[in-house]
Each structure stands twice: as C-alpha cells, then as structure tokens.
Motif scaffolding. Sequence first.
Motif, PDB file in Angstrom:
ATOM      1  N   LYS A  86      42.845  33.873  42.755  1.00 34.02           N
ATOM      2  CA  LYS A  86      42.150  33.996  44.144  1.00 34.02           C
ATOM      3  C   LYS A  86      43.103  33.744  45.269  1.00 34.02           C
ATOM      4  O   LYS A  86      42.808  34.672  46.402  1.00 34.02           O
ATOM      5  CB  LYS A  86      41.147  32.590  44.250  1.00 34.02           C
ATOM      6  N   LYS A  91      43.615  40.710  51.392  1.00 33.50           N
ATOM      7  CA  LYS A  91      42.473  40.438  52.321  1.00 33.50           C
ATOM      8  C   LYS A  91      41.486  41.910  52.335  1.00 33.50           C
ATOM      9  O   LYS A  91      40.350  41.745  52.393  1.00 33.50           O
ATOM     10  CB  LYS A  91      42.504  40.379  53.895  1.00 33.50           C
ATOM     11  N   HIS A 138      37.481  45.116  52.440  1.00 31.04           N
ATOM     12  CA  HIS A 138      37.360  43.791  52.849  1.00 31.04           C
ATOM     13  C   HIS A 138      35.942  43.218  51.975  1.00 31.04           C
ATOM     14  O   HIS A 138      35.993  41.994  51.662  1.00 31.04           O
ATOM     15  CB  HIS A 138      37.125  43.873  54.356  1.00 31.04           C
ATOM     16  N   LEU A 139      35.013  43.866  51.944  1.00 33.37           N
ATOM     17  CA  LEU A 139      33.973  43.682  51.354  1.00 33.37           C
ATOM     18  C   LEU A 139      34.200  43.290  49.810  1.00 33.37           C
ATOM     19  O   LEU A 139      33.822  42.300  49.250  1.00 33.37           O
ATOM     20  CB  LEU A 139      32.520  44.680  51.361  1.00 33.37           C
ATOM     21  N   ARG A 142      35.952  39.970  49.428  1.00 32.08           N
ATOM     22  CA  ARG A 142      35.092  38.705  49.743  1.00 32.08           C
ATOM     23  C   ARG A 142      34.185  38.537  48.388  1.00 32.08           C
ATOM     24  O   ARG A 142      33.985  37.235  48.047  1.00 32.08           O
ATOM     25  CB  ARG A 142      34.212  38.999  51.195  1.00 32.08           C
ATOM     26  N   GLN A 145      36.517  37.128  45.745  1.00 32.44           N
ATOM     27  CA  GLN A 145      36.761  35.848  46.121  1.00 32.44           C
ATOM     28  C   GLN A 145      35.618  34.834  45.892  1.00 32.44           C
ATOM     29  O   GLN A 145      35.846  33.663  45.124  1.00 32.44           O
ATOM     30  CB  GLN A 145      36.715  35.559  47.741  1.00 32.44           C
ATOM     31  N   GLN A 146      34.379  35.284  46.248  1.00 28.83           N
ATOM     32  CA  GLN A 146      33.226  34.384  45.651  1.00 28.83           C
ATOM     33  C   GLN A 146      33.023  34.387  44.282  1.00 28.83           C
ATOM     34  O   GLN A 146      32.762  33.148  43.791  1.00 28.83           O
ATOM     35  CB  GLN A 146      31.898  34.955  46.532  1.00 28.83           C
ATOM     36  N   SER A 149      35.534  31.873  42.969  1.00 28.62           N
ATOM     37  CA  SER A 149      35.388  30.531  43.626  1.00 28.62           C
ATOM     38  C   SER A 149      34.168  29.832  42.225  1.00 28.62           C
ATOM     39  O   SER A 149      34.073  28.687  42.062  1.00 28.62           O
ATOM     40  CB  SER A 149      34.657  30.445  44.655  1.00 28.62           C
TER      41      SER A 149
END
Length: 158
Positions: A86, A91, A138-139, A142, A145-146, A149
């Motif tokens: 992660k 980015k 970017h999307l 994200r 990343q989620q 997580s």
Amino acid sequence: MNDSNMSDNIETYLKQILQQAHEIEIRRVELAQRFNVVPSQINYVIKTRFNTENGYLVESKRGGGGYIRIVKMALRNEPRLIEEIKQQLPKIVSFRTATSVVSSLCREQILTVHESELILTLLSKETLSVGDVTVQGHLRARLLQQLLSRLRFESERN
C-alpha cells in the motif's frame, strides 16, 4: 538471445531459487557473468519483476561487497507486508501496476481467481474511462488503496 528472453531466463532462475528459500542474496556482478549480460540488465529484471507489487521486498547494497537481497513476501501471514504494498503504490496507478498487485494477492491466496477478475474489471481502463488518463490513474490508486486497507484489516483480525 534477445533481451526479453534473457530477462525471462534471469527471472526464472531467481524464482527457482526462491522456491527453495524465501530469501536470497545475490551479487549483481556474479549473476551478470552467469548470464553473460551487463549488470544493468540484472537491475532491470529486479526492478520490473521483483518489486513490492509483485510480492517481493528488495534490499540493495552497492559497492565492492555489494549484494541484492530478495525476499518473497508471505502476504497471508504478514499484514505489515500488505501495508508495505500500500505504501509503495504511486498516486497514479496504471492498469498494469494494478494487475501486478492483484495477481500477487491472488497468488498468495488472499483473493480468489474470481475475486481478482472482478476487481480487475472494476480497475480497468474501460470502467474508469473518464476522459482523462491522469484522473483515471488517481481513481485506480484510490480504489486499490482501499482494497489493500480492507485486506490488511481482515488479515489482522484473523
């Protein structure tokens, strides 16, 4: 032999060693001599095929006694390694990078093949088509990343 075949041969050789031991130390110069290539070819293989998103940690020490240490991550047992992936994500994430990450998660049996295919469909260029490649990257970053997580949270609970 062309460079991509040689890169494949070097990758295969290193992965065979990693099947027997989850960690190896190699000397760049010795490996280059073994395959009759320049040391930068070894750097290329390590950088592109043995990175965090592919399930490896690489430590390098330069200099006369320098070495490269490659560690095969055991993601299922190590929530911190999911966190490492992660943290290493840029980015802006390309679909190729996303595919490498998801493939690693599948290979480590954190995700099933079916789950991996569904996730890759959601991260695809077609799904995230918003008219701007940068926004798309970017999307994708994200979303990945989620996902990481959530997987980290679940691995800590188990």
